[in-house]
Scaffold this motif. Structure first.
Motif, short mmCIF file in Angstrom:
data_model
loop_
_atom_site.label_atom_id
_atom_site.label_comp_id
_atom_site.label_asym_id
_atom_site.label_seq_id
_atom_site.Cartn_x
_atom_site.Cartn_y
_atom_site.Cartn_z
N GLU A 1 0.94 -1.27 0.05
CA GLU A 1 -0.11 0.23 -0.09
C GLU A 1 0.87 1.14 -0.17
O GLU A 1 2.15 1.04 0.24
N GLN A 2 0.30 2.57 -0.03
CA GLN A 2 1.10 3.81 -0.20
C GLN A 2 1.66 4.00 1.41
O GLN A 2 1.23 3.45 2.18
N CYS A 3 2.54 4.83 1.01
CA CYS A 3 3.24 5.39 2.30
C CYS A 3 3.89 4.31 3.17
O CYS A 3 3.93 4.32 4.54
N GLY A 4 4.47 3.26 2.64
CA GLY A 4 5.31 2.09 3.52
C GLY A 4 4.34 1.20 3.90
O GLY A 4 4.98 0.43 4.92
N TRP A 5 2.99 1.18 4.01
CA TRP A 5 2.27 0.25 4.47
C TRP A 5 2.21 -1.01 3.62
O TRP A 5 2.12 -0.95 2.29
N LEU A 6 2.17 -2.12 4.55
CA LEU A 6 1.59 -3.46 3.62
C LEU A 6 0.89 -4.12 4.45
O LEU A 6 1.02 -4.02 5.82
N THR B 1 7.26 15.38 2.63
CA THR B 1 5.83 14.90 2.74
C THR B 1 5.36 14.49 1.40
O THR B 1 4.75 13.45 1.24
N GLU B 2 5.47 15.37 0.50
CA GLU B 2 5.05 15.12 -0.94
C GLU B 2 5.64 14.01 -1.50
O GLU B 2 5.11 13.28 -2.28
N ALA B 3 7.01 14.10 -1.37
CA ALA B 3 7.64 12.59 -1.81
C ALA B 3 7.20 11.48 -1.22
O ALA B 3 6.84 10.52 -1.94
N MET B 4 6.88 11.43 0.18
CA MET B 4 6.59 10.57 0.86
C MET B 4 5.19 9.87 0.38
O MET B 4 4.94 8.70 0.13
N LEU B 5 4.48 10.78 0.04
CA LEU B 5 2.82 10.44 -0.41
C LEU B 5 2.77 9.58 -1.58
O LEU B 5 1.88 8.95 -1.83
N LYS B 6 3.89 9.97 -2.55
CA LYS B 6 4.04 9.20 -3.79
C LYS B 6 4.77 8.12 -3.72
O LYS B 6 4.67 7.11 -4.60
N MET B 7 5.27 7.56 -2.58
CA MET B 7 6.07 6.34 -2.68
C MET B 7 5.19 5.13 -2.02
O MET B 7 4.25 5.42 -1.43
N VAL B 8 5.32 4.05 -2.43
CA VAL B 8 4.69 2.67 -1.85
C VAL B 8 5.88 2.13 -0.83
O VAL B 8 5.50 2.44 0.31
N LYS B 9 6.60 1.56 -1.28
CA LYS B 9 7.81 1.16 -0.40
C LYS B 9 8.73 2.71 -0.28
O LYS B 9 8.97 3.03 -1.24
N PHE B 10 9.28 2.74 0.86
CA PHE B 10 9.94 4.02 1.05
C PHE B 10 11.28 3.92 0.41
O PHE B 10 12.07 2.92 0.48
N ASP B 11 11.87 4.95 -0.16
CA ASP B 11 13.37 5.14 -0.74
C ASP B 11 13.98 6.24 0.18
O ASP B 11 13.64 7.28 -0.15
N ILE B 12 14.99 5.93 1.04
CA ILE B 12 15.47 6.86 1.74
C ILE B 12 16.08 7.90 0.76
O ILE B 12 16.33 9.02 0.92
N ALA B 13 16.95 7.44 -0.39
CA ALA B 13 17.52 8.36 -1.36
C ALA B 13 16.52 9.20 -1.67
O ALA B 13 16.80 10.77 -1.87
#
Length: 156
Positions: free
Chosen positions: A100-105, A136-148
């Motif tokens: 799911e979005q924002c690092g959720w599964l 925040t805007e970058a995070m909301l576009k991610m599914v799995k988080f990308d630290i870089a």
């Protein structure tokens, strides 16, 4: 006083908690027992209970047939220090489940997890509101988080 999270599994509790403990460093399955008497959930031998530790958090679990499905109102948050840790947990916990979005599964047993970089909390608490907005805007576009990707957003 101690606080322990409690999880209700319809089935497959032992396999689930052993899997969780194998994925989170410092985790243990402390005990598992089968109830020898009738319970409201079933006859003797049909209900199992367990105690386990994930990282620094204590849990109990029960396997006692259907009740309420896991949902987003309870999730386990795992803060990771590296992208490799995020990638490994994301793959392992997500196998047979749904991302799911924002690092959720949601794992194969239906339990919700948030696999997050520790760095995200630091970036989100930055005193610069423009930086927090970009992260925040970058995070909301991610599914799995990308630290870089989060770091790049912070830099602008």
């Amino acid at each position: 006083m101690k606080v322990t999270q409690h999880l209700w599994f319809e089935r497959d509790m032992e396999r689930a908690i052993r899997f969780y403990a194998s994925q989170i460093p410092g985790s243990t399955v402390d005990w598992i027992t089968t109830l020898p008497t009738d319970t409201p959930s079933g006859p003797p031998g049909s209900v199992k209970i367990a105690g386990f530790t994930l990282g620094d958090q204590r849990y109990m679990a029960i396997e006692a047939g259907p009740l309420d499905a896991f949902n987003h109102s309870f999730s386990i948050v795992v803060e990771c220090d590296t992208q490799a840790e995020i990638d490994r947990l994301w793959q392992a916990l997500g196998e047979g489940g749904a991302t799911e979005q924002c690092g959720w599964l949601r794992d194969r047993w239906g339990l919700c997890w948030q696999v997050t970089p520790r760095r995200l909390g630091e970036l989100m608490s930055d005193p610069d509101p423009a930086k927090v907005k970009r992260v925040t805007e970058a995070m909301l576009k991610m599914v799995k988080f990308d630290i870089a990707g989060l770091e790049a957003a912070a830099r602008g």
